[in-house]
Design a protein around this motif. Sequence first.
Motif, mmCIF file in Angstrom:
data_model
loop_
_atom_site.group_PDB
_atom_site.id
_atom_site.type_symbol
_atom_site.label_atom_id
_atom_site.label_comp_id
_atom_site.label_asym_id
_atom_site.label_seq_id
_atom_site.Cartn_x
_atom_site.Cartn_y
_atom_site.Cartn_z
ATOM 1 N N UNK A 124 0.830 -1.204 0.000
ATOM 2 C CA UNK A 124 0.000 0.000 0.000
ATOM 3 C C UNK A 124 0.868 1.260 0.000
ATOM 4 N N UNK A 125 2.148 1.094 0.279
ATOM 5 C CA UNK A 125 3.110 2.186 0.309
ATOM 6 C C UNK A 125 3.568 2.515 -1.114
ATOM 7 N N UNK A 126 4.188 3.658 -1.273
ATOM 8 C CA UNK A 126 4.751 4.034 -2.564
ATOM 9 C C UNK A 126 5.751 3.014 -3.080
ATOM 10 N N UNK A 127 6.465 2.373 -2.171
ATOM 11 C CA UNK A 127 7.430 1.340 -2.545
ATOM 12 C C UNK A 127 6.735 0.209 -3.303
ATOM 13 N N UNK A 128 5.682 -0.315 -2.728
ATOM 14 C CA UNK A 128 4.946 -1.406 -3.368
ATOM 15 C C UNK A 128 4.264 -0.963 -4.644
ATOM 16 N N UNK A 156 5.300 1.375 -6.654
ATOM 17 C CA UNK A 156 6.362 1.469 -7.667
ATOM 18 C C UNK A 156 6.722 0.082 -8.178
ATOM 19 N N UNK A 157 6.835 -0.875 -7.268
ATOM 20 C CA UNK A 157 7.178 -2.241 -7.667
ATOM 21 C C UNK A 157 6.124 -2.803 -8.615
ATOM 22 N N UNK A 158 4.857 -2.542 -8.323
ATOM 23 C CA UNK A 158 3.787 -3.008 -9.203
ATOM 24 C C UNK A 158 3.867 -2.331 -10.569
ATOM 25 N N UNK A 179 7.002 -9.146 -8.108
ATOM 26 C CA UNK A 179 7.222 -10.554 -7.735
ATOM 27 C C UNK A 179 8.504 -10.758 -6.922
ATOM 28 N N UNK A 180 9.549 -10.055 -7.290
ATOM 29 C CA UNK A 180 10.810 -10.181 -6.555
ATOM 30 C C UNK A 180 10.713 -9.531 -5.178
ATOM 31 N N UNK A 181 9.964 -8.438 -5.078
ATOM 32 C CA UNK A 181 9.739 -7.803 -3.775
ATOM 33 C C UNK A 181 8.962 -8.751 -2.869
ATOM 34 N N UNK A 182 7.938 -9.389 -3.412
ATOM 35 C CA UNK A 182 7.163 -10.354 -2.639
ATOM 36 C C UNK A 182 8.049 -11.503 -2.158
ATOM 37 N N UNK A 183 8.900 -12.004 -3.043
ATOM 38 C CA UNK A 183 9.822 -13.076 -2.663
ATOM 39 C C UNK A 183 10.742 -12.655 -1.526
ATOM 40 N N UNK A 222 15.654 -5.315 -7.386
ATOM 41 C CA UNK A 222 15.536 -4.775 -8.749
ATOM 42 C C UNK A 222 16.461 -5.514 -9.713
ATOM 43 N N UNK A 223 17.624 -5.896 -9.258
ATOM 44 C CA UNK A 223 18.561 -6.639 -10.095
ATOM 45 C C UNK A 223 17.972 -8.000 -10.471
ATOM 46 N N UNK A 224 17.380 -8.694 -9.493
ATOM 47 C CA UNK A 224 16.744 -9.987 -9.782
ATOM 48 C C UNK A 224 15.585 -9.815 -10.755
#
Length: 179
Positions: free
Chosen positions: A89-93, A95-97, A103-107, A125-127
Amino acid sequence: MLVEPLVRLGLAKPTKLTVAQFEAMIADLCSKLAYMSDLNLQALAEQAASMPAGKNQDQFPIAAKILQWAAAIQPPPDDASPLFRAVFSDGLGQSALAEGWAPELLGHLRKSRIWPREYDLKQIRSRAEDARRQIVRQDEHVARGGTLTEAEWNFRKARRQAQDKCQRIAALVAEVGER
């Protein structure tokens, strides 16, 4: 299914907690472990009974330790985790979406269970970039008349499912009005 067996064994409240603090810890613990199956709760109770706290090993283990054991026995579902909800729900998530590295953030969140630091984000981000390159190579292979292996299809399917799960977590937060 967790507390009663430990109390019947005679494990006392941790000495550093008041009775009210201990009762609050138990109530919080029960609510956080509500997702677990009966069998896994019994396994957790057995593990907790074999690892009592205190100098004389006669005290109830603290909640943090029990939650750690619980996550190893039966990890909580992603959509039930306050950490996962907060991140997506944050800007981080968000942005990831939007940028395709959810998917890598979730992992990472599943593995570490901590808010990602700057170093972690670089690795995540590299992954994600590696995964995107892999998909591009697969697409080019198919464009040249090749076919994808079962492993390649499974990789793509798993990544798509993880992306969908991240979007559902973010949508769940928006529905409930958290944040």
